[in-house]
Design an enzyme around this catalytic site. Structure first.
Site, PDB file in Angstrom:
ATOM      1  N   ASP A  36       0.803  -1.227   0.000  1.00 54.38           N
ATOM      2  CA  ASP A  36       0.000   0.000   0.000  1.00 54.38           C
ATOM      3  C   ASP A  36       0.837   1.279   0.000  1.00 54.38           C
ATOM      4  OD1 ASP A  36      -2.308  -1.378  -0.071  1.00 54.38           O
ATOM      5  OD2 ASP A  36      -2.748  -1.221   2.073  1.00 54.38           O
ATOM      6  N   HIS A 240      29.082   4.253  -7.900  1.00 56.33           N
ATOM      7  CA  HIS A 240      27.678   4.474  -7.518  1.00 56.33           C
ATOM      8  C   HIS A 240      27.344   3.805  -6.181  1.00 56.33           C
ATOM      9  CE1 HIS A 240      26.651   5.299 -12.003  1.00 56.33           C
ATOM     10  NE2 HIS A 240      27.144   6.354 -11.395  1.00 56.33           N
ATOM     11  N   ASP A 257      29.223  12.281  -2.285  1.00 50.90           N
ATOM     12  CA  ASP A 257      28.623  12.880  -3.479  1.00 50.90           C
ATOM     13  C   ASP A 257      27.157  13.099  -3.149  1.00 50.90           C
ATOM     14  OD1 ASP A 257      27.549  13.496  -5.950  1.00 50.90           O
ATOM     15  OD2 ASP A 257      28.667  11.952  -7.043  1.00 50.90           O
ATOM     16  N   ASP A 268      24.817  19.062  -7.415  1.00 46.15           N
ATOM     17  CA  ASP A 268      25.535  17.782  -7.514  1.00 46.15           C
ATOM     18  C   ASP A 268      26.988  18.052  -7.122  1.00 46.15           C
ATOM     19  OD1 ASP A 268      26.534  15.334  -8.191  1.00 46.15           O
ATOM     20  OD2 ASP A 268      26.222  15.520 -10.351  1.00 46.15           O
ATOM     21  N   HIS A 347      35.497   7.571 -15.685  1.00 45.70           N
ATOM     22  CA  HIS A 347      34.273   8.278 -16.091  1.00 45.70           C
ATOM     23  C   HIS A 347      34.637   9.595 -16.743  1.00 45.70           C
ATOM     24  CE1 HIS A 347      34.498  11.011 -12.583  1.00 45.70           C
ATOM     25  NE2 HIS A 347      34.743   9.938 -11.838  1.00 45.70           N
ATOM     26  N   HIS A 351      28.678  16.581 -16.773  1.00 52.65           N
ATOM     27  CA  HIS A 351      27.411  16.417 -17.490  1.00 52.65           C
ATOM     28  C   HIS A 351      26.616  17.699 -17.299  1.00 52.65           C
ATOM     29  CE1 HIS A 351      25.842  15.727 -13.419  1.00 52.65           C
ATOM     30  NE2 HIS A 351      26.852  14.882 -13.262  1.00 52.65           N
ATOM     31  N   HIS A 358      21.511  14.411 -14.151  1.00 52.52           N
ATOM     32  CA  HIS A 358      22.160  14.276 -15.460  1.00 52.52           C
ATOM     33  C   HIS A 358      21.193  14.922 -16.424  1.00 52.52           C
ATOM     34  CE1 HIS A 358      24.758  10.615 -14.118  1.00 52.52           C
ATOM     35  NE2 HIS A 358      25.086  11.734 -13.525  1.00 52.52           N
ATOM     36  N   GLU A 381      33.934  17.220 -12.534  1.00 53.02           N
ATOM     37  CA  GLU A 381      34.099  16.218 -11.478  1.00 53.02           C
ATOM     38  C   GLU A 381      35.138  15.140 -11.779  1.00 53.02           C
ATOM     39  OE1 GLU A 381      30.769  13.442 -11.203  1.00 53.02           O
ATOM     40  OE2 GLU A 381      29.646  14.709 -12.588  1.00 53.02           O
ATOM     41  N   TYR A 385      40.612   6.689  -8.804  1.00 56.77           N
ATOM     42  CA  TYR A 385      40.132   5.549  -8.016  1.00 56.77           C
ATOM     43  C   TYR A 385      41.157   4.435  -8.153  1.00 56.77           C
ATOM     44  CZ  TYR A 385      36.171   8.508  -9.071  1.00 56.77           C
ATOM     45  OH  TYR A 385      35.368   9.609  -9.244  1.00 56.77           O
ATOM     46  N   ARG A 402      37.114  12.028  -5.548  1.00 58.67           N
ATOM     47  CA  ARG A 402      36.449  12.820  -6.599  1.00 58.67           C
ATOM     48  C   ARG A 402      36.184  14.201  -6.017  1.00 58.67           C
ATOM     49  NH1 ARG A 402      32.921   9.509  -7.944  1.00 58.67           N
ATOM     50  NH2 ARG A 402      31.032  10.108  -6.827  1.00 58.67           N
ATOM     51  N   GLU A 404      33.836  17.512  -7.115  1.00 60.08           N
ATOM     52  CA  GLU A 404      32.811  17.891  -8.099  1.00 60.08           C
ATOM     53  C   GLU A 404      32.164  19.218  -7.737  1.00 60.08           C
ATOM     54  OE1 GLU A 404      29.392  15.207  -8.249  1.00 60.08           O
ATOM     55  OE2 GLU A 404      28.925  15.935 -10.257  1.00 60.08           O
TER      56      GLU A 404
HETATM   57  N1  GLY Z   1      25.897  12.259  -8.569  1.00 65.04           N
HETATM   58  C1  GLY Z   1      25.928  11.744  -9.864  1.00 65.04           C
HETATM   59  C2  GLY Z   1      27.030  12.286 -10.645  1.00 65.04           C
HETATM   60  O1  GLY Z   1      27.938  12.867 -10.089  1.00 65.04           O
HETATM   61  O2  GLY Z   1      27.034  12.227 -11.836  1.00 65.04           O
HETATM   62 MN    MN Z   2      27.829  13.758  -8.209  1.00 67.80          MN
HETATM   63 MN    MN Z   3      27.793  14.646 -11.361  1.00 67.37          MN
END
Ligand code: GLY
Ligand code: MN
Ligand code: MN
Length: 439
Positions: A36, A240, A257, A268, A347, A351, A358, A381, A385, A402, A404
């Site tokens: 529910d 992630h 993050d 972000d 990566h 973005h 994103h 960012e 790693y 990282r 960002e």
């Molecule tokens: N938090 C997702 C990214 O940094 O793309």
């Molecule tokens: Mn991020």
């Molecule tokens: Mn990001």
């Protein structure tokens, strides 16, 4: 956003669409969580962008040049019994008075009204695949029209991707959108500071997450823009990571993050800092390579530069750093060309950022990287790693970093919306030491 802003957006779409056309945009459906319990409802970003209307079971219809009004909103009818259980509904009157619709009809009347609106239109702006149940209905209505051609009715001869038109509009942020994004970034920066002040050996990752959520919510950001990543030590090497259920350990870094959503706009931000308040020499060395790469990338954010220039700058500085500390060997240009850095940096450098974390908007136009223009917002960012490959000295093992930031392209260069989150080694260490002396 005020009503005028939504009206302006619809007007822009009407200009793009031209005569003899119609746009149909259903809102997102409610997702069930368990039995529910449903997930908290959030409008589809494009739907909110055009209407500011946030109830499920609603459909925007835009008909340029329609004599009785160009903007129709189908939504649920008022129903006192249902409203007592599930909350307020605007109803047809509210859709017109509060949300500026020219006409509003009950969602349950779609079958009776929409085929008539589609009749004799040349172009239908609609995106297939977002709401499969609605796709079926659209196909049925269009088929019905096609079959009725003997009665002199014309079915549309062109279906145009509505999302693509809206995505291009959304890529350029207005001054009120920038204001919302600046606020989301400001609150998120405060949350990162709070996390630095709170984190300590023996605390749990989810306890740090709670601090971040508290800062978001008490400042009017009711939801994060995406699930927060709170990764201590080797969890920082999982891009992630969202389990956030481990204890923080001495001499580990903590990668966070996390970004708030404010009035449908995302921040972000990533920061990486030592759990115990002091970087080890190896952590500091790697951290400063990432920081230098990030600064070099941000310096490339200006009108006229293309989308990939910040990434290229980051990759160059990262590769130089990896060579300097012996993690890569060879000639710089060759290493960059062969993307040898990808074992440690897998990566891209950013973005688009906006209503979706994103965000929408093409990165290439006519096969070429898009040029940056004022009003666009992107993240920068870079990261490193290092897991535990055999050829890598143990002192670097399981360090994940990282950094960002959210960057707005301005007429003369850029503005870092998330500047309030500290990122220099000594700034972070000083802030953490000060917090500890108060405990
Ligand atoms: N938090 C997702 C990214 O940094 O793309
Ligand atoms: Mn991020
Ligand atoms: Mn990001």
């Amino acid at each position: 956003m005020n009503k005028k802003e939504f009206a302006k957006r619809r007007q822009r779409l009407i200009e793009i669409m031209g005569p003899d056309s119609i746009a149909v945009l259903p809102n997102a459906t409610v997702s069930n969580r368990n039995r529910d319990v449903d997930y908290i409802y959030r409008s589809d970003s494009n739907f909110h962008y055009l209407s500011g209307f946030d109830e499920p079971e609603s459909v925007i219809v835009i008909v340029p040049g329609r004599p009785h009004g160009e903007y129709l909103l189908f939504c649920r009818e008022r129903d006192l019994k249902k409203e007592i259980w599930d909350g307020y509904r605007a109803g047809q009157e509210g859709a017109v008075e509060k949300y500026g619709a020219d006409d509003s009809y009950p969602f349950s009347d779609l079958n009776d009204i929409l085929p008539g609106l589609l009749e004799n239109k040349k172009k239908v702006y609609y995106t297939m695949g977002n709401v499969p149940a609605f796709d079926h209905r659209m196909v049925e209505w269009l088929n019905h029209l096609r079959n009725a051609s003997r009665q002199g009715k014309h079915s549309p001869n062109e279906i145009v991707e509505l999302d693509h038109c809206l995505n291009e509009l959304r890529l350029y942020k207005s001054s009120s959108e920038i204001k919302a994004m600046r606020y989301a970034a400001q609150i998120s920066a405060q949350a990162h500071i709070r996390a630095m002040e709170f984190a300590a050996v023996g605390k749990w990752e989810y306890q740090v997450e709670a601090e971040i959520m508290h800062e978001f919510m008490k400042n009017g950001c009711r939801s994060p823009a995406y699930p927060s990543i709170i990764g201590g030590g080797e969890n920082g090497c999982i891009l992630h990571y969202i389990e956030n259920d481990q204890k923080l350990k001495n001499n580990d870094l903590l990668l966070i993050d996390a970004g708030a959503e404010y009035d449908y706009y995302a921040a972000d931000i990533t920061r990486t800092f030592p759990v115990n308040g002091k970087f080890t020499p190896a952590q500091k060395t790697l951290y400063n390579i990432v920081l230098d790469a990030q600064k070099a990338a941000i310096a490339e954010v200006k009108p006229g530069n293309h989308w990939n220039q910040p990434h290229e700058a980051a990759v160059r500085v990262l590769t130089q750093g990896l060579v300097r500390i012996g993690l890569l060997e060879g000639e710089l240009e060759t290493l960059i060309e062969q993307e040898q850095y990808r074992d440690f940096y897998m990566h891209r450098t950013g973005h688009w950022l906006g209503m979706d974390v994103h965000d929408v908007g093409d990165y290439k136009v006519g096969g070429e990287w898009r040029l940056l223009e004022p009003g666009m917002v992107l993240t920068v960012e870079p990261g490193l790693y290092i897991r535990d490959p055999e050829h890598v000295n143990k002192k670097w093992h399981f360090i994940g970093i990282r950094i960002e930031d959210d960057v707005l392209v301005t007429k003369t260069g850029h503005e870092v919306l998330s500047h309030a989150a500290p990122k220099e080694v000594d700034e972070i260490e000083t802030l953490m030491a000060a917090a500890r002396s108060k405990h």
